[in-house]
Each structure stands twice: as structure tokens, then as C-alpha cells.
Design a protein around this motif. Structure first.
Motif, PDB file in Angstrom:
ATOM      1  N   ARG A  93       0.853  -1.178   0.000  1.00  0.00           N
ATOM      2  CA  ARG A  93       0.000   0.000   0.000  1.00  0.00           C
ATOM      3  C   ARG A  93       0.894   1.234   0.000  1.00  0.00           C
ATOM      4  NH1 ARG A  93      -2.332  -3.608   3.384  1.00  0.00           N
ATOM      5  NH2 ARG A  93      -1.383  -2.667   5.247  1.00  0.00           N
ATOM      6  N   CYS A  94       0.406   2.298  -0.633  1.00  0.00           N
ATOM      7  CA  CYS A  94       1.253   3.469  -0.877  1.00  0.00           C
ATOM      8  C   CYS A  94       0.464   4.744  -0.605  1.00  0.00           C
ATOM      9  CB  CYS A  94       1.732   3.443  -2.334  1.00  0.00           C
ATOM     10  SG  CYS A  94       2.810   4.786  -2.811  1.00  0.00           S
ATOM     11  N   THR A  95       0.989   5.595   0.258  1.00  0.00           N
ATOM     12  CA  THR A  95       0.395   6.900   0.537  1.00  0.00           C
ATOM     13  C   THR A  95       1.385   7.968   0.113  1.00  0.00           C
ATOM     14  OG1 THR A  95      -0.869   6.053   2.419  1.00  0.00           O
ATOM     15  CG2 THR A  95      -0.517   8.434   2.310  1.00  0.00           C
ATOM     16  N   LEU A  96       0.935   8.899  -0.725  1.00  0.00           N
ATOM     17  CA  LEU A  96       1.806   9.915  -1.290  1.00  0.00           C
ATOM     18  C   LEU A  96       1.275  11.302  -0.947  1.00  0.00           C
ATOM     19  CD1 LEU A  96       2.221   8.148  -4.713  1.00  0.00           C
ATOM     20  CD2 LEU A  96       3.958   8.302  -2.909  1.00  0.00           C
ATOM     21  N   VAL A  97       2.144  12.140  -0.400  1.00  0.00           N
ATOM     22  CA  VAL A  97       1.770  13.485   0.023  1.00  0.00           C
ATOM     23  C   VAL A  97       2.272  14.475  -1.015  1.00  0.00           C
ATOM     24  CG1 VAL A  97       1.898  15.211   1.843  1.00  0.00           C
ATOM     25  CG2 VAL A  97       1.931  12.768   2.432  1.00  0.00           C
ATOM     26  N   VAL A  98       1.339  15.212  -1.613  1.00  0.00           N
ATOM     27  CA  VAL A  98       1.653  16.155  -2.687  1.00  0.00           C
ATOM     28  C   VAL A  98       1.168  17.546  -2.293  1.00  0.00           C
ATOM     29  CG1 VAL A  98       1.414  14.297  -4.392  1.00  0.00           C
ATOM     30  CG2 VAL A  98      -0.542  15.780  -3.916  1.00  0.00           C
ATOM     31  N   ASP A  99       1.470  18.531  -3.142  1.00  0.00           N
ATOM     32  CA  ASP A  99       1.008  19.901  -2.885  1.00  0.00           C
ATOM     33  C   ASP A  99       0.446  20.494  -4.167  1.00  0.00           C
ATOM     34  OD1 ASP A  99       3.178  21.473  -4.349  1.00  0.00           O
ATOM     35  OD2 ASP A  99       4.405  20.324  -2.947  1.00  0.00           O
ATOM     36  N   ARG A 100       0.057  21.757  -4.111  1.00  0.00           N
ATOM     37  CA  ARG A 100      -0.605  22.398  -5.249  1.00  0.00           C
ATOM     38  C   ARG A 100       0.288  22.555  -6.473  1.00  0.00           C
ATOM     39  NH1 ARG A 100      -6.025  22.073  -4.857  1.00  0.00           N
ATOM     40  NH2 ARG A 100      -6.729  22.620  -2.754  1.00  0.00           N
ATOM     41  N   ASP A 101       1.614  22.479  -6.289  1.00  0.00           N
ATOM     42  CA  ASP A 101       2.524  22.583  -7.425  1.00  0.00           C
ATOM     43  C   ASP A 101       2.706  21.263  -8.168  1.00  0.00           C
ATOM     44  OD1 ASP A 101       3.066  25.295  -7.017  1.00  0.00           O
ATOM     45  OD2 ASP A 101       4.712  24.877  -5.634  1.00  0.00           O
ATOM     46  N   THR A 102       2.239  20.158  -7.595  1.00  0.00           N
ATOM     47  CA  THR A 102       2.397  18.856  -8.232  1.00  0.00           C
ATOM     48  C   THR A 102       1.551  18.799  -9.508  1.00  0.00           C
ATOM     49  OG1 THR A 102       2.670  17.864  -6.050  1.00  0.00           O
ATOM     50  CG2 THR A 102       2.255  16.363  -7.885  1.00  0.00           C
ATOM     51  N   PRO A 103       2.129  18.425 -10.646  1.00  0.00           N
ATOM     52  CA  PRO A 103       1.344  18.373 -11.889  1.00  0.00           C
ATOM     53  C   PRO A 103       0.121  17.470 -11.755  1.00  0.00           C
ATOM     54  CG  PRO A 103       3.686  18.195 -12.378  1.00  0.00           C
ATOM     55  CD  PRO A 103       3.555  18.098 -10.890  1.00  0.00           C
ATOM     56  N   ARG A 104      -0.995  17.921 -12.271  1.00  0.00           N
ATOM     57  CA  ARG A 104      -2.235  17.124 -12.195  1.00  0.00           C
ATOM     58  C   ARG A 104      -2.063  15.761 -12.847  1.00  0.00           C
ATOM     59  NH1 ARG A 104      -7.108  21.455 -13.596  1.00  0.00           N
ATOM     60  NH2 ARG A 104      -6.757  22.846 -11.797  1.00  0.00           N
ATOM     61  N   ARG A 105      -1.330  15.745 -13.946  1.00  0.00           N
ATOM     62  CA  ARG A 105      -1.128  14.469 -14.631  1.00  0.00           C
ATOM     63  C   ARG A 105      -0.414  13.477 -13.724  1.00  0.00           C
ATOM     64  NH1 ARG A 105       2.999  12.277 -17.534  1.00  0.00           N
ATOM     65  NH2 ARG A 105       2.461  10.835 -19.231  1.00  0.00           N
ATOM     66  N   SER A 106       0.566  13.956 -12.945  1.00  0.00           N
ATOM     67  CA  SER A 106       1.280  13.067 -12.030  1.00  0.00           C
ATOM     68  C   SER A 106       0.346  12.539 -10.947  1.00  0.00           C
ATOM     69  CB  SER A 106       2.459  13.807 -11.396  1.00  0.00           C
ATOM     70  OG  SER A 106       3.391  14.212 -12.382  1.00  0.00           O
ATOM     71  N   ILE A 107      -0.493  13.409 -10.420  1.00  0.00           N
ATOM     72  CA  ILE A 107      -1.441  12.984  -9.386  1.00  0.00           C
ATOM     73  C   ILE A 107      -2.389  11.917  -9.944  1.00  0.00           C
ATOM     74  CG2 ILE A 107      -3.376  13.750  -7.952  1.00  0.00           C
ATOM     75  CD1 ILE A 107      -1.913  16.430  -7.630  1.00  0.00           C
ATOM     76  N   THR A 108      -2.827  12.118 -11.171  1.00  0.00           N
ATOM     77  CA  THR A 108      -3.717  11.137 -11.797  1.00  0.00           C
ATOM     78  C   THR A 108      -3.025   9.789 -11.941  1.00  0.00           C
ATOM     79  OG1 THR A 108      -4.917  12.862 -12.994  1.00  0.00           O
ATOM     80  CG2 THR A 108      -5.055  10.621 -13.869  1.00  0.00           C
ATOM     81  N   LEU A 109      -1.775   9.793 -12.370  1.00  0.00           N
ATOM     82  CA  LEU A 109      -1.040   8.534 -12.527  1.00  0.00           C
ATOM     83  C   LEU A 109      -0.847   7.838 -11.181  1.00  0.00           C
ATOM     84  CD1 LEU A 109       1.642   9.610 -15.146  1.00  0.00           C
ATOM     85  CD2 LEU A 109      -0.178   7.938 -15.496  1.00  0.00           C
TER      86      LEU A 109
END
Length: 352
Positions: A105-121
Motif C-alpha cells: 500500500r502506498c500513501t503519497l503526500v503532494v502539494d498544489r505545485d504537483t502536476p495534475r497528470r502526475s497525481i492522476t497517474l
């Protein structure tokens, strides 16, 4: 002398995540593409190490692979276990894919600068994505790490891959990326190696390898103006490129790890990407543009740098609506060498 492949056709095409159970195909063995460009009246050959050809689309596939294996070996990550990490994009995509393949299982913490495409992947690979909001101090890395600590405190079974401090980060580039680049360029090694800086793991590992195996190679680090990664003062970065520079000082780098450190404004890295695409057809990621511009600045300062290896961390698919759409002008009063470097890049040609 055989200096390596120029890469397969269709290199600029978007990658896709492997299906669940497909394992971890295609990490390492990335192609070298030579660019010839005149700098100060002398032709230089830039060997672009196109890390976007890795599975999961970036150099962070190597890092993620090493971080997971380090935890499996030494950190108590057991079958069916869970990991957490702070990420600006590429590392998260790679961790999500590898965790899916290995059953974690994987939990990833991102912010508003993270590209949307990366978040989708990341989400498509089954990761739980936690978005932190900006804070008054404007330091998204610090806020992401605060969230990681809260997640770890809430679940003692969770394991942190810790790209910022794990020795597996620089080690993979010392053992793998560096030798691979040197073999591709040739037996004598490149005159210089250039890498953009974020956590500092890539540059630290490359430096360790080349200092030992090719001590005459000049090591060039490229940091962002406004980044604290190499010890500079953190400042405002309104056009910040994800994965380039950092709001915190690198725990891996020491001043002796580089011979030259070039500071590049985000507003120059973006047009560098566009100039290279117009000249060569290569669509590179934002930090790759910074690394190429840094390489040209280094070459302008040293006529002996003729064969230059440049680490290009990713390709440009995640940046089409940002780096390639932006027309933000460079800041006034910026270094003339950056402006001159852009002009040099416009004359690049894709030839061995």
C-alpha cells in the motif's frame, strides 16, 4: 569510438503505467541522444541521458526502486506492508507503480505545485494521494513533511521511504546511473557531467562515482534561483518547476561534490525547453531544460569542456500546460550568461 545509442524511434511518446502484476520493466538502460551546438565558436557535444525513457517516466524510477529495496532489506517493509512519501510528482508516480507491482500500500503526500497528470497517474496505480494546502511560509516541502510525520505517528506499521535522507538515493546513482552514463559516452568518460538538483541524491551519487572512476570529469550542479538545496537562501519562485530546486538544504550534498554550481531561474528553464524542442524535436521536462542551460553556461566558461553528459530527468508530457504554455518573461537584471545560453541552445542540432 562507439558513444552509445541515439535511442528508439517514438521516444517522445507518452509512457503508460504497466498493468498490475507486470513487474518493473524498463528501469535503466536509458538512451543517450547527442546534440551538437556551437558555444563560443567551438562545437560541443551534449550527451542527453533521457531518463524519461524509464518505466514510470523519469529518473525517479531508479530512486524508487532503490528506496523500496532498501526498506525491504533493512527497514522492516514486509509483504502487504505500507509506505509513505512526500513527492513533487515523479517519485510518487514511480513509487505508486512499484508498490502496485509488489503488493504494498502506498500513501503519497503532494502539494498544489504537483502536476495534475502526475497525481492522476499515482491514483490510477492505486496510491492514496494526500494533498496539503499552502502555508504562510510558502514552503510546500516543509508542509508535506509535516503531513508525513503525522501519518507515521498515526500508523506505526507505516514505513517512510525518505528520499531526503535514505542512503539508497545517492547510492543508486553512484552504482547504476553514473557507470551507465560513462559507458555510453566512452572509455575516457565525459569532460563534464551536469545534473539539476532537488533532493541532491542524483548529483551526490554521480559525483561519488565520477570522482573515483573518472577524476578529470568536471561535476556541474544546477540549482534554482530561490532554492535552498545547495545552501542558498530560499526565496519566492512564482514560476516554480516541480522537481527542480528545493525549499530545504540537501542532506546529501557537500561543497566538494561539485566543481561548479550554476543557478538558473525557473523563468529561463521553461524557454530552454521550448528552444530545444524547436531546434531538435525533443520535448523535455522542466528540470531537463534547466540542466541543459546549466551545461551551456558551464561550457561558455571552459573551452576544454567538449563532451558533456547531461542528465535529463524526464520528458515533457506533464509540462505541456505549464512549461510549454508559459510565456512569463525572465526576471530583469538576470545573468547575461543565461540569455546567451538560450541563444546557443537555439543552434543545437541532433547529430552524432
Amino acid at each position: 569510438m562507439n558513444r552509445g545509442s541515439t535511442g528508439p524511434p517514438g521516444l517522445d511518446a507518452e509512457f503508460t503505467l504497466p498493468r498490475a502484476g507486470a513487474g518493473e520493466p524498463g528501469i535503466g538502460g536509458t538512451p543517450l541522444v547527442p546534440l551538437i551546438l556551437p558555444v563560443c565558436g567551438v562545437d560541443r557535444r551534449l550527451w542527453l541521458k533521457l531518463e524519461g525513457a524509464n518505466a514510470y517516466g523519469s529518473i525517479k524510477a531508479r530512486t524508487a526502486h532503490a528506496l523500496i529495496e532498501h526498506l525491504e532489506r533493512d527497514g522492516g517493509l514486509v509483504p502487504g506492508g505500507s509506505i509513505v512519501e512526500s513527492t513533487s510528482g515523479n517519485l510518487g508516480v514511480a513509487l505508486a507503480g512499484i508498490c502496485r507491482a509488489r503488493g504494498y500500500r502506498c500513501t503519497l503526500v503532494v502539494d498544489r505545485d504537483t502536476p495534475r497528470r502526475s497525481i492522476t497517474l499515482m491514483a490510477d496505480a492505486g496510491a492514496d494521494v494526500v494533498l496539503v494546502e499552502p502555508t504562510a511560509d510558502g514552503n510546500p516541502v516543509a508542509e508535506r513533511l509535516r503531513m508525513v510525520r503525522r501519518i507515521l505517528a498515526a500508523d506505526r506499521r507505516m514505513r517512510w521511504t525518505d528520499q531526503y535522507g535514505s542512503p539508497a538515493n545517492p547510492s543508486v546513482h553512484e552504482r547504476w546511473t553514473g557507470p551507465e552514463l560513462a559507458r555510453g559516452v566512452g572509455a575516457v568518460g565525459p569532460d563534464a557531467v551536469v545534473a539539476a538538483i532537488s533532493t541532491g541524491g542524483t548529483l551526490a551519487g554521480l559525483s561519488a562515482y565520477f570522482r573515483r572512476a573518472h577524476p578529470n570529469t568536471t561535476i556541474v550542479g544546477v540549482d534554482a534561483v530561490g532554492s535552498a538545496a545547495t545552501g542558498g537562501e530560499r526565496g519566492a519562485r512564482p514560476a516554480k518547476i516541480p522537481g527542480f530546486g528545493s525549499g530545504r538544504r540537501s542532506s546529501f550534498l557537500r561543497p566538494g561534490d561539485w566543481d561548479m554550481c550554476v543557478r538558473v531561474h525557473d523563468e529561463y528553464a521553461a524557454p530552454a525547453c521550448r528552444v530545444v524542442r524547436a531546434a531538435t524535436g525533443l520535448t523535455l521536462g522542466g528540470s531537463s531544460g534547466a540542466a541543459l542551460l546549466g551545461a551551456v553556461v558551464a561550457a561558455r566558461g571552459d573551452p576544454e569542456l567538449r563532451e558533456i553528459g547531461v542528465i535529463c530527468p524526464d520528458l515533457g508530457a506533464a509540462y505541456l500546460n505549464t512549461v510549454y504554455a508559459s510565456r512569463r518573461p525572465p526576471p530583469p537584471g538576470s545573468e547575461p550568461a543565461l540569455r546567451e545560453g538560450l541563444a546557443d541552445l537555439a543552434a543545437a542540432r541532433r547529430r552524432g
